[in-house]
Design a protein around this motif. Structure first.
Motif, PDB file in Angstrom:
ATOM      1  N   LYS A  14     -27.226  18.480  -0.186  1.00 18.06           N
ATOM      2  CA  LYS A  14     -27.033  18.770   1.068  1.00 18.06           C
ATOM      3  C   LYS A  14     -25.377  19.038   0.809  1.00 18.06           C
ATOM      4  O   LYS A  14     -24.726  18.354   0.157  1.00 18.06           O
ATOM      5  N   PRO A  15     -25.032  20.126   1.730  1.00 23.38           N
ATOM      6  CA  PRO A  15     -23.522  20.146   1.674  1.00 23.38           C
ATOM      7  C   PRO A  15     -22.561  19.187   2.000  1.00 23.38           C
ATOM      8  O   PRO A  15     -23.034  18.181   2.912  1.00 23.38           O
ATOM      9  N   LYS A  16     -21.458  18.921   1.163  1.00 30.32           N
ATOM     10  CA  LYS A  16     -20.575  17.571   1.515  1.00 30.32           C
ATOM     11  C   LYS A  16     -19.145  18.348   1.208  1.00 30.32           C
ATOM     12  O   LYS A  16     -18.999  19.127   0.751  1.00 30.32           O
ATOM     13  N   GLY A  28     -22.129  23.083  -0.957  1.00 32.48           N
ATOM     14  CA  GLY A  28     -23.424  22.439  -1.518  1.00 32.48           C
ATOM     15  C   GLY A  28     -23.813  22.331  -3.095  1.00 32.48           C
ATOM     16  O   GLY A  28     -24.916  22.216  -3.660  1.00 32.48           O
ATOM     17  N   LYS A  31     -25.052  19.138  -6.396  1.00 36.44           N
ATOM     18  CA  LYS A  31     -26.468  18.785  -6.557  1.00 36.44           C
ATOM     19  C   LYS A  31     -26.476  17.459  -7.215  1.00 36.44           C
ATOM     20  O   LYS A  31     -25.745  17.257  -8.382  1.00 36.44           O
ATOM     21  N   GLY A  46     -34.420  18.561   1.193  1.00 32.14           N
ATOM     22  CA  GLY A  46     -33.258  17.883   0.611  1.00 32.14           C
ATOM     23  C   GLY A  46     -32.145  18.452   0.171  1.00 32.14           C
ATOM     24  O   GLY A  46     -31.061  18.200  -0.191  1.00 32.14           O
ATOM     25  N   ASP A  47     -32.314  20.086   0.223  1.00 27.72           N
ATOM     26  CA  ASP A  47     -31.356  20.905  -0.444  1.00 27.72           C
ATOM     27  C   ASP A  47     -30.887  21.629   0.646  1.00 27.72           C
ATOM     28  O   ASP A  47     -31.444  21.605   1.802  1.00 27.72           O
ATOM     29  N   GLY A  48     -29.566  22.237   0.670  1.00 30.63           N
ATOM     30  CA  GLY A  48     -28.853  22.833   1.677  1.00 30.63           C
ATOM     31  C   GLY A  48     -27.848  23.873   1.162  1.00 30.63           C
ATOM     32  O   GLY A  48     -27.092  23.471  -0.254  1.00 30.63           O
TER      33      GLY A  48
END
Length: 213
Positions: A14-16, A28, A31, A46-48
């Protein structure tokens, strides 16, 4: 079916917040590897993405980066790049841009996916890897990786293969398409030929249609 690609890594995230040169940005690109993930029409669970101008949406549900390019970049920049350094979901061998074509359909684990466009890289690739020249070199070479839309959802493992199911056209590879978009938009014939590929992502179609105006 012909086996085309072997997955070297499967990654989601996810983006952070990232801190590059003391500046905070949400991305994002960072990963993490996983052993399995469910692939939906919108991407892996679980991805973004953070930057929707370059990533995300049904035409860009899965990002692939060819494993072979890692060795080349390591030699050029004299440092180690470990997947997924380019923010890809799948790092795959035997599927470089010149050998696959816009519209190609592959099985991917239990899922079915179709190539829609080359990746349009952004500056986060350089920032994430600490190499200011990396973005420019990726654009120059066309070694961008590419995106898929999801035709059939399903589970994907890090031991899955990509197997070619159908080739819609064999004239315009991902590398050809990248060259047209990045370096040859004034070539009306090349642009028109790429626009004839029905499976091309909408965002690329819009950019190329503007080039014809």
């Amino acid at each position: 079916m012909e086996t085309k690609g072997i997955i070297k890594s499967l990654s989601v995230g996810k983006p952070k917040a990232h801190y590059w040169k003391s500046q905070m940005e949400i991305s994002g690109i960072g990963k993490s590897k996983t052993v399995a993930a469910l692939l939906t029409k919108e991407g892996f669970i679980g991805d973004g993405v953070a930057n929707t101008d370059f990533h995300g949406g049904p035409d860009r549900a899965v990002c692939l980066y060819p494993y072979e390019h890692y060795q080349m970049w390591e030699k050029e920049f004299k440092k180690v790049f470990n997947p997924p350094s380019f923010g890809e979901n799948i790092c795959v061998s035997n599927m470089i841009e010149k050998d696959v074509f816009i519209g190609d359909i592959f099985s991917l684990g239990e899922a079915m996916v179709q190539i829609t466009q080359g990746r349009i890289p952004c500056s986060t690739i350089s920032k994430h890897n600490g190499e200011d020249q990396l973005l420019g070199r990726i654009v120059e070479t066309g070694y961008t990786g590419y995106f898929f839309r999801v035709l059939e959802e399903g589970s994907v493992g890090d031991d899955s293969c990509l197997k070619l199911v159908e080739r819609k056209q064999g004239n315009i590879s991902v590398l050809d398409a990248n060259f047209t978009l990045f370096h040859n938009r004034k070539n009306r014939k090349a642009v028109e030929e790429l626009l004839e590929v029905q499976e091309l992502a909408d965002v690329w179609r819009e950019k190329l249609e503007k080039a014809l105006l």
